[in-house]
Write a protein that holds these residues in place. Structure first.
Motif, PDB file in Angstrom:
ATOM      1  N   TYR A 138       0.819  -0.917   0.118  1.00  0.00           N
ATOM      2  CA  TYR A 138      -0.176  -0.163   0.024  1.00  0.00           C
ATOM      3  C   TYR A 138       0.741   1.183  -0.046  1.00  0.00           C
ATOM      4  CZ  TYR A 138       1.096   0.819   4.992  1.00  0.00           C
ATOM      5  OH  TYR A 138       1.842   1.125   5.947  1.00  0.00           O
ATOM      6  N   LEU A 197      -5.836  -3.460  -3.842  1.00  0.00           N
ATOM      7  CA  LEU A 197      -5.767  -1.986  -3.688  1.00  0.00           C
ATOM      8  C   LEU A 197      -7.016  -1.465  -3.427  1.00  0.00           C
ATOM      9  CD1 LEU A 197      -3.471  -1.284  -6.466  1.00  0.00           C
ATOM     10  CD2 LEU A 197      -2.894  -0.822  -4.206  1.00  0.00           C
ATOM     11  N   ALA A 225      -2.574   4.016  -7.423  1.00  0.00           N
ATOM     12  CA  ALA A 225      -3.134   2.727  -7.238  1.00  0.00           C
ATOM     13  C   ALA A 225      -4.610   2.716  -8.031  1.00  0.00           C
ATOM     14  CB  ALA A 225      -3.620   2.763  -5.649  1.00  0.00           C
TER      15      ALA A 225
END
Length: 410
Positions: A25, A45, A33
């Motif tokens: 992340y 994600l 993302a």
């Protein structure tokens, strides 16, 4: 001594693993993302960076982000994830080009983290801890592993090698070309690995300090709030954290390079004069060939810099090339005292390489670039063993583990 906890992983159905698995992340922006998840409703994600589904400019720490993450996680569990039938250890192998590293995925003790059996080398930021702590509690899960290393042990290597002869649970190539292969280990081999780890004196956090610190805070907060958590009967609850431990001789650290936006008011000639006062300067390659050499890209050419004052080799931190560059050039010449907060410096890590430094300088987006010889795992262990902190932005580990493949319910 270290403790290896088998656990009942929440994991993708094998045929969905490649679509669910996502980069960590914290290595992508919201925009990156969003682009990666586009067209893939199962991308993890959408759980780890749930703001990608919300309006542009949404605060990534807003209540709505955690609510969306919780909702997306629940939907993914319902449609695409299963809980392992028995507590297991997992062999997780990464292959990138000619490099292969094979580690053990399991849960590890937060009490040992507190006692520095699991050693750190990096400071963490409170706001980043706040985010992942809240994320873990909202989901009741740790969804991405910490990257650990340990001094290689023949017994562990032998059991791991035997396990990789078995049936693969997951095996896919990610979009960046990295091959991810996972085997589940149960029965006698699982128990043998648990026993072997009791003979490993220390583990070291290579990457994922914020994940580990957040897991410790989530444990404390759950206790304070009286949250029962999820019990799967595997003994791996909120007092443990998810990680993959790799033997030290398989870990790959790539250079973490720097660019500076300006010369701090110096002319090009004055800058080079100041550099020559502190370093021997000669034409050289873009990538240093040995520790002690620093490569600088300036005015269309690469230069090799060697400090005129030889660092004290007994100083685990001061002798690092990144420390030499910081003390004798960035701070002394360019007046960049704190690379964590100074907006005049930026960092180029991993596979982007020296070509990215050249591009930034040639395009006028940076005044100079600095390429460093990579820090070794031995350097990292020496600093950790001394209870010290590595200089900021000094290690870049590649290849990266994926989020969403093995999930620890807490």
């Amino acid at each position: 001594m270290a403790t290896l906890h088998p656990f009942r992983a929440l994991r993708p159905k094998p045929d969905l693993a490649a679509r669910i698995a996502a980069v960590p992340y914290d290595v992508v922006s919201t925009e990156e993302a969003r682009a990666m998840a586009e067209g893939n409703p199962r991308s993890f994600l959408r759980v780890s960076r749930a703001e990608l589904e919300l309006a542009d400019g949404t605060d990534p720490y807003a209540d709505a982000v955690y609510e969306r993450a919780e909702r997306n996680f629940a939907a993914l569990r319902e449609s695409s994830l299963v809980v392992e039938d028995e507590p297991s250890v997992y062999v997780y192998q990464l292959r990138m080009g000619g490099h292969t590293q094979t580690g053990l995925a399991a849960c590890f003790s937060l009490d040992e983290y507190d006692r520095d059996v699991i050693k750190k080398h990096e400071r963490t930021r409170r706001d980043k801890e706040d985010d992942r702590t809240r994320h873990m509690i909202a989901l009741g899960a740790q969804t991405g592993p910490v990257f650990l290393t340990y001094r290689a042990q023949a017994e562990v290597n032998d059991i791991t090698r035997r396990a990789t002869a078995g049936t693969r649970l997951f095996d896919f190539e990610a979009v960046d070309g990295v091959q991810h292969t996972i085997w589940r280990v149960g029965g006698a081999d699982r128990d043998a690995l648990v026993a072997a780890f009791t003979r490993i004196p220390s583990l070291y956090i290579a990457d994922g300090h914020h994940r580990a610190a957040s897991a410790a805070r989530a444990r404390a907060e759950m206790r304070e709030r009286g949250l029962a958590g999820t019990s799967l009967g595997d003994g791996a609850d909120a007092s443990t954290f998810l990680a993959v431990a790799f033997p030290h001789d398989q870990v790959q650290i790539l250079p973490y390079n720097r660019v500076v936006n300006d010369l701090g008011g110096l002319s090009a000639d004055d800058f080079m004069k100041a550099v020559r006062e502190r370093f021997e300067v000669e034409p050289g390659p873009a990538s240093p060939t040995k520790r002690g050499d620093i490569a600088m890209y300036f005015q269309g050419a690469w230069h090799t810099l060697r400090p005129r004052v030889t660092p004290d080799a007994s100083d685990a931190i001061g002798s690092l090339d990144v420390s030499v560059l910081q003390e004798h050039l960035l701070a002394a010449v360019l007046k960049i005292a704190d690379v964590r907060t100074d907006k005049r410096i930026d960092f180029v890590g991993g596979k982007r390489g020296t070509g990215e430094l050249e591009r930034l300088v040639t395009a006028g987006k940076a005044a100079a670039g600095f390429s460093l010889y990579p820090v070794s795992v031995s350097d990292l262990m020496a600093v950790s063993d001394a209870g010290a902190i590595m200089p900021p932005k000094s290690t870049w580990f590649e290849p990266k583990l994926r989020d969403g493949l093995l999930i620890h319910l807490i």
